[in-house]
Design an enzyme around this catalytic site. Structure first.
Site, PDB file in Angstrom:
ATOM      1  N   LYS A  68       0.797  -1.232   0.000  1.00 18.43           N
ATOM      2  CA  LYS A  68       0.000   0.000   0.000  1.00 18.43           C
ATOM      3  C   LYS A  68       0.823   1.272   0.000  1.00 18.43           C
ATOM      4  O   LYS A  68       0.269   2.364   0.052  1.00 18.43           O
ATOM      5  CB  LYS A  68      -0.907   0.017   1.248  1.00 18.43           C
ATOM      6  N   LYS A 121     -12.712 -12.299  -3.003  1.00 14.88           N
ATOM      7  CA  LYS A 121     -12.857 -12.460  -1.557  1.00 14.88           C
ATOM      8  C   LYS A 121     -14.043 -11.629  -1.060  1.00 14.88           C
ATOM      9  O   LYS A 121     -14.213 -10.486  -1.494  1.00 14.88           O
ATOM     10  CB  LYS A 121     -11.554 -11.975  -0.897  1.00 14.88           C
ATOM     11  N   LYS A 167     -16.659  -5.996   2.371  1.00 16.51           N
ATOM     12  CA  LYS A 167     -17.583  -4.864   2.311  1.00 16.51           C
ATOM     13  C   LYS A 167     -17.116  -3.848   1.263  1.00 16.51           C
ATOM     14  O   LYS A 167     -17.923  -3.248   0.561  1.00 16.51           O
ATOM     15  CB  LYS A 167     -17.610  -4.207   3.686  1.00 16.51           C
TER      16      LYS A 167
END
Ligand code: TRP
Length: 330
Positions: A118, A194, A197
């Site tokens: 990231k 996967k 949310k």
């Protein structure tokens, strides 16, 4: 407290993402609910970890923390058996994080795969220190075991390394924590990725039966199986993966008829829908009940905080003494 003699301590943590979904339930929560019977459990809602990504937009934090606490309780975490608390309400986490930060080099942290993944978008000092904060979460309770997924393996290794380093430099203070990997079922979402949310491919625990049915209808299935009669491949199908969790004997009841084509995808989804709704109904009922009694949920979090602070406070006294930064008269 239960009559089982509990010997070891478990610390588990989850970032507050709001209400939970089937992937969270099967990937972590169900395991925690089982573990609370045998271990001293501390379940930490890690709001400070969430800040590493969402530091600007914090207005939803309180509700996310609350909704997650509601789902912890609906899924069966028992506040008599485990302390459920909010990380930032126990300031000892930040204190130990800072002390641990002295014991680790910057290159060790920049090499962490979670940072590498990231760093283009997230390169703050806080995010770099994410695993150090996690090590503090764990060591603060002298946890023996940490139930996590394989993606967290390096983080637990780092916590163990920091505990060792501290023990060697100052004085034996911390136990060396171990990851507790349990086999968790693979749960994919409606788009075959996967379940998450953030992908909006999930089945929230709070969905009604109707909403669940609609979501299941939208699920990806084998593209070669267009209509009933076409032979299908259950292996890897996200619906079959859910059958494996929610349907008895899926290998006998579902797989053969999928392969021959006798069972169409819509019927297969509706069979799953019935079983899934059966399994989720008690959780949903509990959720509705808890939402009518929100003070109870806040009280659970306050009691959890007090229990956590007691244990964390004792640990920090030992840490300060070991480091010779304890400035009392004697
Ligand atoms: N990093 C963990 C995750 O992303 C969350 C977490 C924070 C955690 N502190 C923890 C997990 C302590 C276990 C123990 O899933």
């Amino acid at each position: 407290m239960s009559e089982v003699i509990k010997k070891e301590t478990i610390l588990s943590g989850m970032q507050p993402t709001g209400s939970l979904h089937v992937g969270n339930l099967e990937g972590a929560l169900r395991n925690w609910v089982n573990l609370q019977e045998k271990y001293w459990m501390y379940c930490c809602i890690v709001d400070l970890h969430a800040l590493t990504a969402d530091y600007k937009d914090t207005k939803g934090m309180k509700d996310k923390v609350f909704q997650m606490a509601v789902d912890f309780l609906s899924a069966g975490l028992d506040p008599e058996k485990c302390a459920i608390f909010i990380q930032s309400e126990v300031p000892e986490h930040t204190e130990l994080h800072l002390l641990f930060s002295m014991l680790i080099t910057v290159p060790t942290l920049t090499r962490m795969p979670t940072y590498q993944d990231k760093k283009e978008t997230l390169d703050s000092y806080g995010f770099l220190g994410y695993p150090v904060l996690q090590a503090a979460d764990i060591c603060l309770y002298n946890a023996d075991k940490v139930p996590v997924g394989k993606d967290q393996e390096k983080h637990i290794w780092l916590a163990k390394d920091l505990a060792q380093r501290f023990n060697t430099i100052y004085k034996k203070t911390f136990k060396e924590p171990e990851a507790l990997f349990t086999t968790i079922p693979l749960i994919l979402g409606s788009d075959n990725r996967k379940m998450s949310k953030s992908y909006d491919n999930h089945i929230p625990l709070e969905f009604t039966e109707k909403q669940t049915e609609k979501r299941l209808r939208s699920f990806y299935t084998d593209p070669k199986k267009q209509r009933q009669g076409d032979p299908g491949t259950p292996e890897g199908c996200p619906i079959f993966l859910l059958h494996k969790v929610y349907t008895e004997n899926p290998e006998q009841e579902i797989a053969p008829e999928c392969r021959t084509g006798a069972l169409g995808c819509v019927d297969c989804k509706m069979k799953l829908n019935a079983n899934l709704n059966n399994a989720l109904q008690p959780i949903r009922d509990k959720r509705v009940e808890l939402l009518k009694n929100q003070d109870f949920v806040w009280d659970v979090l306050a009691t959890g905080r007090d229990r956590a602070r007691q244990r964390a406070g004792n640990m920090m006294d030992k840490v300060r003494k070991a480091m010779k930064i304890s400035y009392r008269k004697k």
